[in-house]
Write an enzyme that holds these catalytic residues in place. Structure first.
Site, PDB file in Angstrom:
ATOM      1  N   GLY A 103       0.838  -1.121   0.369  1.00 25.46           N
ATOM      2  CA  GLY A 103       0.015  -0.043  -0.298  1.00 25.46           C
ATOM      3  C   GLY A 103       1.080   1.537  -0.230  1.00 25.46           C
ATOM      4  O   GLY A 103       1.817   1.365  -0.957  1.00 25.46           O
ATOM      5  N   ILE A 104       0.102   2.795   0.857  1.00 24.07           N
ATOM      6  CA  ILE A 104       0.790   3.678   1.273  1.00 24.07           C
ATOM      7  C   ILE A 104       2.032   3.775   1.852  1.00 24.07           C
ATOM      8  O   ILE A 104       3.533   4.428   0.554  1.00 24.07           O
ATOM      9  CB  ILE A 104      -0.017   4.633   1.265  1.00 24.07           C
ATOM     10  CG1 ILE A 104      -1.138   4.814   1.016  1.00 24.07           C
ATOM     11  CG2 ILE A 104       0.397   6.442   1.323  1.00 24.07           C
ATOM     12  CD1 ILE A 104      -2.050   5.814   1.820  1.00 24.07           C
ATOM     13  N   ASP A 164       5.583  -5.368  15.575  1.00 23.50           N
ATOM     14  CA  ASP A 164       4.042  -5.205  16.016  1.00 23.50           C
ATOM     15  C   ASP A 164       3.974  -4.085  16.526  1.00 23.50           C
ATOM     16  O   ASP A 164       4.405  -3.918  17.437  1.00 23.50           O
ATOM     17  CB  ASP A 164       3.591  -6.069  16.964  1.00 23.50           C
ATOM     18  CG  ASP A 164       2.129  -5.855  16.896  1.00 23.50           C
ATOM     19  OD1 ASP A 164       1.947  -5.265  16.449  1.00 23.50           O
ATOM     20  OD2 ASP A 164       1.326  -6.987  17.399  1.00 23.50           O
ATOM     21  N   VAL A 165       3.834  -2.989  15.902  1.00 21.36           N
ATOM     22  CA  VAL A 165       3.694  -1.747  16.388  1.00 21.36           C
ATOM     23  C   VAL A 165       2.855  -1.115  17.417  1.00 21.36           C
ATOM     24  O   VAL A 165       2.967   0.033  18.385  1.00 21.36           O
ATOM     25  CB  VAL A 165       3.075  -0.430  15.155  1.00 21.36           C
ATOM     26  CG1 VAL A 165       4.160  -0.624  13.503  1.00 21.36           C
ATOM     27  CG2 VAL A 165       1.794  -0.829  14.568  1.00 21.36           C
ATOM     28  N   THR A 206      -5.618  -0.096  -1.933  1.00 20.84           N
ATOM     29  CA  THR A 206      -4.250  -0.882  -1.374  1.00 20.84           C
ATOM     30  C   THR A 206      -5.285  -2.080  -0.862  1.00 20.84           C
ATOM     31  O   THR A 206      -5.828  -2.822  -0.879  1.00 20.84           O
ATOM     32  CB  THR A 206      -4.204   0.011   0.216  1.00 20.84           C
ATOM     33  OG1 THR A 206      -4.990   0.214   0.820  1.00 20.84           O
ATOM     34  CG2 THR A 206      -3.841   1.603   0.147  1.00 20.84           C
ATOM     35  N   LYS A 220      -8.409   7.042  14.061  1.00 25.00           N
ATOM     36  CA  LYS A 220      -7.629   8.357  12.681  1.00 25.00           C
ATOM     37  C   LYS A 220      -7.573  10.336  13.269  1.00 25.00           C
ATOM     38  O   LYS A 220      -7.213  10.608  13.125  1.00 25.00           O
ATOM     39  CB  LYS A 220      -8.490   8.094  11.221  1.00 25.00           C
ATOM     40  CG  LYS A 220      -7.703   6.931  10.798  1.00 25.00           C
ATOM     41  CD  LYS A 220      -6.410   6.677  10.884  1.00 25.00           C
ATOM     42  CE  LYS A 220      -6.075   5.967  10.388  1.00 25.00           C
ATOM     43  NZ  LYS A 220      -4.463   5.482   9.210  1.00 25.00           N
ATOM     44  N   TYR A 246     -12.559   2.728  13.920  1.00 25.02           N
ATOM     45  CA  TYR A 246     -11.204   3.731  12.630  1.00 25.02           C
ATOM     46  C   TYR A 246     -11.587   4.915  13.025  1.00 25.02           C
ATOM     47  O   TYR A 246     -10.834   5.192  12.214  1.00 25.02           O
ATOM     48  CB  TYR A 246     -11.633   2.730  11.239  1.00 25.02           C
ATOM     49  CG  TYR A 246     -10.692   3.157  10.180  1.00 25.02           C
ATOM     50  CD1 TYR A 246      -9.723   2.395  10.125  1.00 25.02           C
ATOM     51  CD2 TYR A 246     -10.867   4.557   9.109  1.00 25.02           C
ATOM     52  CE1 TYR A 246      -8.839   3.084   9.237  1.00 25.02           C
ATOM     53  CE2 TYR A 246     -10.322   4.709   8.790  1.00 25.02           C
ATOM     54  CZ  TYR A 246      -9.050   4.747   8.483  1.00 25.02           C
ATOM     55  OH  TYR A 246      -7.923   4.653   7.242  1.00 25.02           O
ATOM     56  N   ASP A 303       7.282  -3.683   9.631  1.00 23.49           N
ATOM     57  CA  ASP A 303       5.842  -4.075   9.284  1.00 23.49           C
ATOM     58  C   ASP A 303       5.768  -5.618   9.605  1.00 23.49           C
ATOM     59  O   ASP A 303       6.494  -6.372   9.890  1.00 23.49           O
ATOM     60  CB  ASP A 303       5.127  -4.562   7.758  1.00 23.49           C
ATOM     61  CG  ASP A 303       3.695  -4.930   8.098  1.00 23.49           C
ATOM     62  OD1 ASP A 303       3.154  -5.249   8.548  1.00 23.49           O
ATOM     63  OD2 ASP A 303       2.922  -3.288   7.132  1.00 23.49           O
TER      64      ASP A 303
END
Length: 277
Positions: A22-23, A65-66, A195, A161, A157, A42
């Site tokens: 993706g991005i 794992d963030v 994505t 965000k 979500y 990632d």
């Protein structure tokens, strides 16, 4: 050259989370093409290994794992020891699954853990050293228009965000107070982007969507211009439409309208008129 673009100089180091696709992968490719060394972060797996192998020399796969603060702190220490100071940090990792207010608590915790705490963990683990290094540096956090306009249906979500937006605004202020314009923060606000997260199994990009590469082109232009809010369009939404939707959402508070009045039946005609002005 601005301090933000100086951070993107060849030979500097970029750390990108969510870089297996993706991005994030598009950003890793763009940074690498500009001569930066890149740590691709990632979850461990074939996708991450393949992304790093594609970029080749100067690219390193960094499984992490963030959502796990201890893992991110260990990663920051490992990157510093193996690669040196970080000039570019892009906290981009995110997941789209979630649900409305009554979705299960574990689903909420997963979405908030990756999308919001993943960004916070990255900031707290990497940015103090970027400040201390006394060189130009920049932080890019990936938000979403949904964190601003709050479309119903995926509240988890939206909340995550919204938190990224507030976190990044606060970070920008703190960095300005501590470093002037030497270390800067930027909020990337993608539009409809094709994505792995949005494809839902589809293989062909919808006509209305941008590619990750188009988002990154806009991101780099925004950084070069010194923009904090890097608002991206797509192939079905214009900048003026975005601006009108954002103003309407803000005016829900200022005008004491019903929550999410854009989708309220009593306000449908008012919103349509607003968009047509």
């Amino acid at each position: 050259m601005t301090t933000s673009t100086a951070a993107l100089s060849s030979g500097n180091l970029a750390v990108v989370t969510g870089a297996a696709g993706g991005i994030g992968l598009a950003a890793a490719r763009a940074f690498h093409a500009q001569g930066l060394r890149v740590c691709l972060v990632d979850l461990a797996g074939e996708a991450l290994d393949r992304a790093a192998a594609e970029l080749g020399d100067g690219a390193t796969a960094c499984p992490c794992d963030v959502a796990d603060a201890a893992q991110v702190a260990a990663l920051a220490n490992r990157v510093a020891a193996d690669h040196g100071p970080v000039s570019v940090l892009m906290n981009n990792a995110g997941i789209g699954a979630g649900g409305d207010v009554f979705a299960r608590g574990d689903v909420w915790r997963q979405v908030i853990g990756v999308n919001l705490f993943g960004v916070l963990n990255g900031v707290q683990s990497f940015v103090p050293a970027m400040i201390a290094h006394d060189a130009p540096a920049l932080v890019i956090n990936t938000g979403s228009k949904q964190g601003i306009t709050q479309p119903p249906g995926n509240t988890a979500y939206n909340v995550s965000k919204s938190g990224v937006k507030a976190l990044t605004e606060g970070l920008a202020h703190t960095l300005r107070e501590q470093t002037g314009d030497r270390v800067t923060a930027h909020l990337l606000i993608p539009g409809y982007t094709f994505t792995g997260m949005t494809a839902r199994g589809a293989t062909d990009k919808p006509d209305g969507a941008w590619t990750g590469e188009e988002v990154v082109d806009r991101m780099l232009a925004g950084v070069a211009a010194g923009d904090f809010y890097i608002l991206c369009q797509d192939n079905e939404t214009t900048l003026e439409q975005d601006r009108r939707r954002i103003r309407w959402a803000a005016d829900d508070v200022a005008e004491n309208r019903p929550a999410l009045s854009r989708w309220h039946p009593d306000w449908a005609d008012h919103f349509a008129a607003h968009m047509a002005e």
